[in-house]
Design a protein around this motif. Structure first.
Motif, short mmCIF file in Angstrom:
data_model
loop_
_atom_site.label_atom_id
_atom_site.label_comp_id
_atom_site.label_asym_id
_atom_site.label_seq_id
_atom_site.Cartn_x
_atom_site.Cartn_y
_atom_site.Cartn_z
N ASP A 11 -10.88 17.44 7.78
CA ASP A 11 -12.35 17.68 7.57
C ASP A 11 -12.86 18.82 7.43
N ALA A 57 -13.71 19.73 3.81
CA ALA A 57 -15.09 18.53 4.35
C ALA A 57 -16.17 19.92 4.16
N ARG A 58 -15.50 20.01 5.39
CA ARG A 58 -16.85 21.12 5.72
C ARG A 58 -16.72 22.36 4.93
N GLU A 70 -15.68 22.15 2.15
CA GLU A 70 -16.87 22.36 1.01
C GLU A 70 -18.26 22.24 0.85
N ARG A 71 -18.76 21.40 1.78
CA ARG A 71 -20.12 21.33 2.22
C ARG A 71 -20.64 22.72 2.48
N SER A 118 -20.51 24.43 -1.32
CA SER A 118 -21.95 23.67 -2.05
C SER A 118 -23.29 23.33 -1.55
N ALA A 119 -23.28 23.51 -0.07
CA ALA A 119 -24.93 24.14 0.20
C ALA A 119 -24.86 25.77 0.39
#
Lengths: 176, 91, 230
Positions: free
Chosen positions: A89, A92-93, A95-96, A99-100
């Motif tokens: 999790d 992923a966060r 990465e998010r 990426s953001a």
């Protein structure tokens, strides 16, 4: 009743010894059974039973322990699973977020780039305007100089060449 | 000389002859009767040794069986011993 | 010395007209054997006093070893464990009695009761009757009697003779071995009184005594097996 002793031969004398031995032996079997073998066998049986029950208890506790260990293992696995999921999790966060952030940065960069381009274009038009004005001035200057000098074909030719070179140079500079 | 011998012979009673025959018979009985068990026990021991050499882990069972077999094979020898004893002490 | 070879002392007790003759020395010797065995039993019994939970003490270890040997070597030959369990006291006592009797002759001035035919024959007959009573009780009358006419009825005399030969050979084997050994020792001692009789006594008394006691007990087991299962 009287008792006398006499000599006998080895084999010929099958006599009451036979019966007495039977009685003696029966008595001995009874005594041995009573005194030793019965209690000893009972004792051994009891011990065997006890050993068996101990073994049974040990087996049972071992089974319990095994079950407990399995349960622990299960729990541990579950915990591991959870931890992994949490890490996933988080990854992923992250990465998010990254990426953001990257997207923002790209947009910013594009914006900056666009601004820069716009400024370049603006400067260029400015410069072209300047250049045009400079051409006009140079043309005026050249015309003045042409008028100033004594007119000779060669002079004119040279002058014009120089002028064109200058213009070219200017143009090159501008272009650059 | 002859007379002397005749005198000795005359002294020998039937009982003496019977006693001599008994002793002789007892000796023969024991001697001949011991041949069979001797051979039999030897064969038993030889084969038990073979078996032990082939399977040393079976030694206990083989030894026990060998002893029992030898004891049974010995029976005839014991019978001849009994007959010899009867001849010597009873008859 | 050899004049009295093969003679023995016989006590003659007459109660009115009824005359009882018996071998006094043999009876005394067998009483000695019985006393030794009962004493041993009382001694070994002390090992049983302690709690099961505790570590086995020394006497108990000896008792365990003894019972282990008996079960391993003798009783394991029985066809069924229940029979072995039931016959355990009888066979064990038989073995121990014969063993101690055979070994008794090692002690000076004592002689083995088993060098008397009365003793061995009575033990052999006891085994004979025990085996057939067990067979009778286990198989029932008809099957027991049927066992004698198998495989064919005309074999009845042969079967009877072979059955009757068993106790005879059983008793005579023990008697012959022990008495023969004693006789041999007596004769050799009369000829060579030094050193050699010691070795012979140890060989015949201890080694042959042990083997014969073992054989006697194992044959008793075998005869009982044969009678019960056939």
């Amino acid at each position: 009743m009287d008792l006398t002793l006499e000599l006998g031969k080895v084999i010929r004398s099958i006599n009451w010894t036979f019966i007495f031995t039977l009685l003696n032996f029966a008595l001995l079997v009874y005594l041995m059974k009573r005194i030793l073998f019965k209690p000893a066998l009972a004792y051994i049986d009891r011990r065997r039973e006890q050993i068996a029950s101990r073994m049974e208890a040990a087996r049972k506790s071992e089974a319990t322990a095994t079950a407990l260990v399995a349960q622990r293992e299960e729990e541990l696995k579950a915990t591991h699973e959870q931890a992994r999921r949490t890490i996933d999790d988080a990854t992923a966060r992250a990465e998010r977020i990254v990426s953001a952030a990257t997207g923002d940065a790209k947009k910013e960069a594009e914006r900056i780039l666009a601004a820069a381009r716009r400024r370049i274009a603006q400067e260029r038009t400015q410069m072209e305007a300047d250049l045009r004005r400079a051409y006009a001035e140079i043309a005026v200057l050249g015309a003045a100089r042409v008028l100033d000098r004594e007119i000779r074909i060669e002079d004119h030719q040279r002058l014009l060449d120089t002028l064109i070179d200058e213009i070219d140079e200017q143009a090159l500079m501008v272009k650059r | 000389m002859l007379e002397e011998a005749q005198g000795v012979v005359a002294q020998i009673s039937g009982e003496d002859i019977a006693a001599a025959a008994r002793y002789l018979a007892a000796g023969l009985c024991m001697g001949i009767g011991a041949i069979g068990p001797g051979i039999g026990q030897g064969i038993a021991a030889a084969h038990a040794l073979d078996g032990i050499a082939r399977q040393p882990e079976m030694e206990g069972a083989l030894f026990r069986t060998m002893i029992i077999g030898q004891a049974v094979a010995e029976s005839t020898g014991i019978y001849s011993l009994v007959v010899a004893i009867v001849l010597l002490f009873v008859v | 010395m050899l004049d009295h070879l093969g003679e023995k002392l016989i006590a003659r007790v007459s109660i009115g007209d009824f005359v009882v003759r018996f071998d006094l020395i043999t009876i005394i010797m067998s009483w000695i054997v019985i006393a030794i065995l009962v004493g041993l039993a009382f001694y070994l019994r002390r090992g049983l006093r302690q709690n099961i939970e505790e570590k086995p003490n020394r006497i108990q270890a000896v008792l365990d070893a003894l019972i282990d040997v008996l079960q391993e070597q003798l009783l394991s030959n029985f066809i069924s464990t229940s029979l072995a369990r039931r016959m355990f006291p009888f066979i064990s006592t038989l073995f121990l009695f014969v063993l101690v009797s055979n070994w008794l002759s090692v002690i000076p001035y004592l002689q083995s009761p088993t060098q008397n035919l009365n003793v061995t024959a009575s033990l052999a007959l006891l085994v004979f009757f025990t085996s057939h009573l067990l067979a009778l009780r286990r198989k029932g009358g008809r099957r027991f009697l049927k066992g004698f006419i198998e495989p064919y009825p005309f074999m009845l005399p042969i079967n009877l003779v072979s059955e009757l030969a068993k106790p005879v050979s059983h008793g005579f084997r023990l008697f012959g071995n022990i008495f023969g050994g004693t006789l041999l020792i007596t004769v050799v001692s009369a000829m060579i009184p030094l050193v050699l009789p010691v070795g012979l006594t140890i060989f015949f008394g201890l080694f042959i005594g042990l083997i014969q006691a073992f054989v006697f007990a194992v044959l008793a087991v075998a005869y009982i097996n044969l009678a019960v299962e056939s």
